[in-house]
Design a protein around this motif. Structure first.
Motif, PDB file in Angstrom:
ATOM      1  N   THR A  40      -4.005   8.267   8.163  1.00 16.59           N
ATOM      2  CA  THR A  40      -4.318   6.389   8.553  1.00 16.59           C
ATOM      3  C   THR A  40      -5.941   6.264   7.790  1.00 16.59           C
ATOM      4  OG1 THR A  40      -3.894   6.094  10.167  1.00 16.59           O
ATOM      5  CG2 THR A  40      -2.132   6.193   8.763  1.00 16.59           C
ATOM      6  N   VAL A  43      -7.472   7.005   4.913  1.00 16.52           N
ATOM      7  CA  VAL A  43      -6.818   5.897   3.930  1.00 16.52           C
ATOM      8  C   VAL A  43      -7.485   4.540   4.555  1.00 16.52           C
ATOM      9  CG1 VAL A  43      -5.332   3.469   3.893  1.00 16.52           C
ATOM     10  CG2 VAL A  43      -4.556   6.054   4.264  1.00 16.52           C
ATOM     11  N   THR A  56      -6.992   3.832  -3.684  1.00 18.60           N
ATOM     12  CA  THR A  56      -5.747   5.139  -3.589  1.00 18.60           C
ATOM     13  C   THR A  56      -6.025   5.613  -4.813  1.00 18.60           C
ATOM     14  OG1 THR A  56      -4.795   2.648  -4.968  1.00 18.60           O
ATOM     15  CG2 THR A  56      -4.651   2.658  -2.516  1.00 18.60           C
ATOM     16  N   LEU A 117       2.032  -0.987   8.827  1.00 16.89           N
ATOM     17  CA  LEU A 117       1.811  -0.339   9.409  1.00 16.89           C
ATOM     18  C   LEU A 117       1.472  -0.175  11.443  1.00 16.89           C
ATOM     19  CD1 LEU A 117      -1.196   2.381   7.236  1.00 16.89           C
ATOM     20  CD2 LEU A 117       1.093   1.984   7.486  1.00 16.89           C
ATOM     21  N   THR A 183       3.566   3.562   0.571  1.00 20.86           N
ATOM     22  CA  THR A 183       2.730   4.975   0.131  1.00 20.86           C
ATOM     23  C   THR A 183       1.473   5.088  -1.384  1.00 20.86           C
ATOM     24  OG1 THR A 183       2.501   7.321  -0.788  1.00 20.86           O
ATOM     25  CG2 THR A 183       4.588   6.212  -0.846  1.00 20.86           C
ATOM     26  N   ASN A 187      -1.381   4.574   0.000  1.00 19.80           N
ATOM     27  CA  ASN A 187      -1.117   5.414   0.505  1.00 19.80           C
ATOM     28  C   ASN A 187      -0.941   5.601   1.552  1.00 19.80           C
ATOM     29  OD1 ASN A 187      -1.183   7.070  -2.214  1.00 19.80           O
ATOM     30  ND2 ASN A 187      -3.857   6.108  -1.980  1.00 19.80           N
ATOM     31  N   ALA A 188      -0.616   4.870   2.157  1.00 18.18           N
ATOM     32  CA  ALA A 188      -0.380   5.081   3.387  1.00 18.18           C
ATOM     33  C   ALA A 188       0.837   5.183   4.316  1.00 18.18           C
ATOM     34  CB  ALA A 188      -0.811   3.587   4.237  1.00 18.18           C
ATOM     35  N   THR A 274      -2.325   6.219  13.844  1.00 15.36           N
ATOM     36  CA  THR A 274      -1.198   5.072  13.192  1.00 15.36           C
ATOM     37  C   THR A 274      -1.872   3.586  13.574  1.00 15.36           C
ATOM     38  OG1 THR A 274      -0.135   6.487  12.959  1.00 15.36           O
ATOM     39  CG2 THR A 274       0.052   4.246  13.018  1.00 15.36           C
ATOM     40  N   SER A 278      -4.491   0.957  11.016  1.00 17.99           N
ATOM     41  CA  SER A 278      -3.768  -0.827  11.125  1.00 17.99           C
ATOM     42  C   SER A 278      -4.886  -1.359  11.329  1.00 17.99           C
ATOM     43  CB  SER A 278      -2.945  -0.269  11.687  1.00 17.99           C
ATOM     44  OG  SER A 278      -1.644   0.376  11.445  1.00 17.99           O
TER      45      SER A 278
END
Length: 283
Positions: A40, A43, A56, A117, A183, A187-188, A274, A278
């Motif tokens: 994450t 990302v 992404t 998230l 995702t 992509n998460a 995470t 987020s």
């Protein structure tokens, strides 16, 4: 804040933005073979350097490189029954994600996935805290020996209150939808999948093996959708060529670390990374 840049061989790259992308690619490798939650951060770093939609498309091929390496390393530890249970709801989440990406803006994409998230991470952390509280309360009621036994079982991953079959099915559908949607959008999907596997009682190797096969399958399915939406481009693939080696190095680092990670520390790291990523996506 890191300057946003357009991907492509002709872009004027500063040192810090490129270093951030190399670090993000390195973390992709580590996440695939050791601590899944750090993906994450990748990302978030890609979204900080590149526009959210573009990021992404650049990140997806790098994730596939990491998926292949992870499957080679942990292919014998996957739980196929879990994969089969998850795939229908994940497929539905992917379709919802495709529609969402086609109709929404960069900022809305980033903030939506951040809210998802963070909600999942907070919920799982709350459940863990509640389980520990109940365990300690019962330990006080039943005496020191039985209480210690319960605490030991909790550390080993034995749930105090095992979910019913219905609760387990609802949880599978929920996490599958969130993982598929997340995702596809950014992509998460890793955090949702990580929390599902943790709550299902997987150890480190089972967690990594099942997750490796899951994301290899899902990310391959995402490729034609991403191409159709214009997320994967020639310029983005050129940038991936520069960053792929960092993924390989990160995967090697992860494999060297994985057998030294305590299960309790592993779970806490997943939750912390995470939550951090987020919050960053909400900006």
């Amino acid at each position: 804040m890191t300057q946003r840049l357009a991907a492509g061989p002709g872009a004027e790259w500063g040192v810090l933005p490129f270093v951030a992308l190399v670090l993000a690619a390195l973390l992709v490798g580590v996440s695939k073979t050791a601590v899944g939650g750090v993906a994450t951060l990748s990302v978030a770093l890609f979204a900080a350097v590149l526009p959210a939609r573009e990021s992404t498309g650049v990140l997806l091929p790098l994730l596939l490189v990491g998926d292949v390496l992870a499957v080679r390393a942990y292919r014998g530890h996957a739980d196929r029954a879990v994969l089969l249970r998850l795939l229908p709801s994940v497929a539905a989440g992917l379709v919802l994600g495709v529609v969402f990406v086609a109709r929404t803006s960069d900022v809305v994409m980033r903030r939506t996935i951040g809210v998802l998230l963070l909600t999942v991470a907070v919920h799982h952390g709350w459940q863990r805290a509640r389980t520990r509280f109940r365990s300690r309360a019962r330990a006080r009621e039943q005496g020191p020996e039985q209480g210690q036994d319960r605490q030991d079982r909790g550390r080993q991953g034995v749930a105090e209150d095992a979910p019913t079959v219905r609760q387990h099915r609802v949880r599978t559908v929920f996490f599958g939808l969130v993982a598929g949607f997340a995702t596809m959008v950014a992509n998460a999907g890793g955090p949702a999948m990580s929390l599902y596997l943790l709550s299902s009682g997987f150890g480190v190797l089972g967690f990594l093996g099942t997750g490796a096969w899951f994301f290899l399958i899902v990310n391959l399915v995402k490729v034609p959708f991403s191409v159709g939406l214009g997320l994967i481009t020639a310029d983005g693939l050129a940038l991936d060529g520069l960053l792929a080696l960092a993924v390989v190095v990160g995967a090697g680092v992860g494999r060297a670390l994985v057998h030294r990670i305590d299960q309790g520390v592993f779970e806490r790291l997943v939750l912390v990374f995470t939550a951090l990523a987020s919050v960053d996506l909400l900006r």
